[in-house]
Write a protein that holds these residues in place. Structure first.
Motif, short mmCIF file in Angstrom:
data_model
loop_
_atom_site.label_atom_id
_atom_site.label_comp_id
_atom_site.label_asym_id
_atom_site.label_seq_id
_atom_site.Cartn_x
_atom_site.Cartn_y
_atom_site.Cartn_z
N ARG A 15 0.90 -1.04 -0.01
CA ARG A 15 -0.07 0.01 -0.07
C ARG A 15 0.63 1.46 0.06
NH1 ARG A 15 -5.59 -1.12 1.63
NH2 ARG A 15 -5.51 -3.29 2.13
N LYS A 16 2.00 1.13 0.78
CA LYS A 16 2.74 2.57 0.82
C LYS A 16 3.66 2.63 -0.52
CE LYS A 16 5.90 4.61 4.03
NZ LYS A 16 6.72 4.62 5.25
N HIS A 17 4.21 1.54 -1.08
CA HIS A 17 4.92 1.72 -1.92
C HIS A 17 4.47 0.65 -3.30
CE1 HIS A 17 7.78 3.63 0.38
NE2 HIS A 17 7.80 2.83 1.16
N PRO A 18 3.35 0.97 -3.68
CA PRO A 18 2.79 0.13 -4.93
C PRO A 18 3.43 -0.35 -6.12
CG PRO A 18 1.57 1.92 -4.75
CD PRO A 18 2.50 2.07 -3.78
N PHE A 19 4.20 0.80 -6.71
CA PHE A 19 5.26 0.49 -7.91
C PHE A 19 6.28 -0.43 -7.56
CE2 PHE A 19 8.47 1.86 -10.63
CZ PHE A 19 8.10 1.45 -11.93
N LEU A 20 7.07 -0.19 -6.36
CA LEU A 20 8.00 -0.84 -6.31
C LEU A 20 7.86 -2.20 -5.82
CD1 LEU A 20 10.55 1.75 -4.40
CD2 LEU A 20 10.60 1.02 -6.56
N PHE A 21 6.67 -2.43 -4.97
CA PHE A 21 6.17 -3.62 -4.32
C PHE A 21 5.92 -4.68 -5.87
CE2 PHE A 21 3.00 -6.35 -2.95
CZ PHE A 21 3.69 -7.14 -1.97
N GLY A 22 5.27 -4.00 -6.69
CA GLY A 22 4.83 -4.71 -7.81
C GLY A 22 6.12 -5.18 -8.62
N VAL A 23 7.13 -4.12 -8.96
CA VAL A 23 8.24 -4.61 -9.68
C VAL A 23 9.10 -5.44 -9.02
CG1 VAL A 23 10.50 -3.59 -10.47
CG2 VAL A 23 8.37 -2.16 -10.68
N ALA A 24 9.30 -5.40 -7.72
CA ALA A 24 10.18 -6.46 -6.95
C ALA A 24 9.33 -7.86 -7.05
CB ALA A 24 10.22 -5.82 -5.46
N VAL A 25 8.27 -7.87 -6.63
CA VAL A 25 7.73 -9.30 -6.74
C VAL A 25 7.87 -9.98 -8.22
CG1 VAL A 25 5.22 -10.34 -6.70
CG2 VAL A 25 5.89 -8.68 -4.75
N SER A 26 7.42 -8.93 -9.05
CA SER A 26 7.54 -9.57 -10.39
C SER A 26 8.87 -9.71 -11.03
CB SER A 26 7.14 -8.47 -11.45
OG SER A 26 5.72 -7.82 -11.28
N ALA A 27 9.83 -9.17 -10.64
CA ALA A 27 11.51 -9.71 -10.98
C ALA A 27 11.69 -10.98 -10.24
CB ALA A 27 12.06 -8.37 -10.78
N ILE A 28 11.23 -10.77 -9.05
CA ILE A 28 12.05 -12.34 -8.33
C ILE A 28 10.94 -13.30 -8.59
CG2 ILE A 28 11.77 -13.09 -5.94
CD1 ILE A 28 12.36 -10.19 -5.01
N LYS A 29 9.72 -13.23 -8.91
CA LYS A 29 9.00 -14.49 -9.38
C LYS A 29 9.37 -14.78 -10.87
CE LYS A 29 5.94 -13.61 -11.94
NZ LYS A 29 5.87 -13.41 -13.53
N THR A 30 9.49 -13.91 -11.64
CA THR A 30 9.82 -14.31 -13.01
C THR A 30 11.18 -15.05 -13.03
OG1 THR A 30 8.79 -12.42 -13.71
CG2 THR A 30 10.16 -13.48 -15.24
N SER A 31 12.13 -14.54 -12.23
CA SER A 31 13.48 -15.29 -12.33
C SER A 31 13.26 -16.68 -11.59
CB SER A 31 14.38 -14.28 -11.42
OG SER A 31 15.62 -14.96 -11.14
N GLY A 32 12.64 -16.68 -10.48
CA GLY A 32 12.27 -17.78 -9.70
C GLY A 32 11.65 -19.05 -10.66
N SER A 33 10.67 -18.24 -11.28
CA SER A 33 9.91 -19.58 -12.09
C SER A 33 10.66 -19.97 -13.37
CB SER A 33 8.75 -18.95 -12.59
OG SER A 33 8.93 -17.79 -13.61
N ASP A 34 11.77 -19.41 -13.83
CA ASP A 34 12.61 -19.74 -14.71
C ASP A 34 13.61 -20.83 -14.09
OD1 ASP A 34 14.03 -19.88 -17.39
OD2 ASP A 34 15.48 -18.87 -16.01
N VAL A 35 14.17 -20.61 -12.83
CA VAL A 35 14.86 -21.44 -12.27
C VAL A 35 14.22 -22.81 -11.91
CG1 VAL A 35 16.27 -21.93 -9.88
CG2 VAL A 35 16.27 -19.56 -11.23
N MET A 36 12.93 -22.61 -11.30
CA MET A 36 12.15 -23.83 -11.42
C MET A 36 12.03 -24.50 -12.64
SD MET A 36 8.51 -24.53 -10.12
CE MET A 36 7.37 -24.26 -11.94
N ALA A 37 11.64 -24.05 -13.49
CA ALA A 37 11.55 -24.56 -15.20
C ALA A 37 12.90 -25.22 -15.34
CB ALA A 37 11.16 -23.45 -16.12
#
Length: 198
Positions: A15-37
């Motif tokens: 709620r306090k930092h919606p843009f940074l929160f969304g960017v961080a979650v997206s970058a970590i998730k996308t990298s992590g899903s590739d590692v899992m793949a």
């Protein structure tokens, strides 16, 4: 108790930092899903770091940054300013609000039949191609080659997800909801399109 505190802390940060929160979650998730793949699905002994860089960059810049602009600024604030009021309503009010339901459907149609086919997928292939040492034009050709198969996969997952996301998510949660759901989608995309093509 610990999970509840962690969820509350994430909610405050989002709620306090919606843009940074969304960017961080997206970058970590996308990298992590590739590692899992790579490690779980493809059973590679070592992670292809250049391939993972493609997915990290994609998650950081596009899935976090560009999609934040699209889903929050364009969809919720400019094109569909009543969207957030609809998302905040209870079930009965949503069922009675035909205009709000049409707004959700319009958002999904624009996202899935304009944004994804003409912006998201071409951008993905261009980022991938440039990081692999190719050209933007080669990325466009690869997108066209895989377009039908990619869009069928995309629509089978994202049309139902966005109907729910645009109906219920508060503004600050739109991109993180996409990031969480797309963990599996990105892993599938990584398996299908992550490896360098000849």
């Amino acid at each position: 108790m610990v999970v509840r505190r962690g969820t509350a802390a994430l909610s405050r940060i989002g709620r306090k930092h919606p843009f940074l929160f969304g960017v961080a979650v997206s970058a970590i998730k996308t990298s992590g899903s590739d590692v899992m793949a790579q490690k779980v699905v493809e059973r590679r002994e070592e992670v292809d770091l250049r391939r993972n860089l493609i997915f990290f960059t994609w998650g950081l810049l596009y899935l976090g940054g560009v999609q934040y602009f699209i889903y929050v600024h364009l969809f919720a604030r400019r094109w569909f300013p009543d969207a957030m009021a609809f998302a905040a309503k209870g079930w009965r009010a949503k069922l009675a609000d035909k205009a709000g339901q049409r707004t959700v459907v319009k958002q999904v149609l624009i996202d899935q039949f304009v944004h994804h086919p003409f912006i998201l997928f071409p951008a993905f292939y261009q980022v991938k191609e440039v990081i692999e040492g190719g050209t933007v034009a080669a990325g466009w050709r690869k997108f066209r080659q895989h377009q039908v198969e990619d869009l069928k996969l995309c629509w089978s997952v994202w049309i139902p997800v966005f109907l729910v996301n645009f109906s219920f998510s508060p503004l600050w949660m739109r991109v993180p909801v996409v990031a969480v759901v797309s963990f599996g989608f990105t892993a599938a995309l990584s398996c299908l399109r992550g490896a360098p093509e000849t």
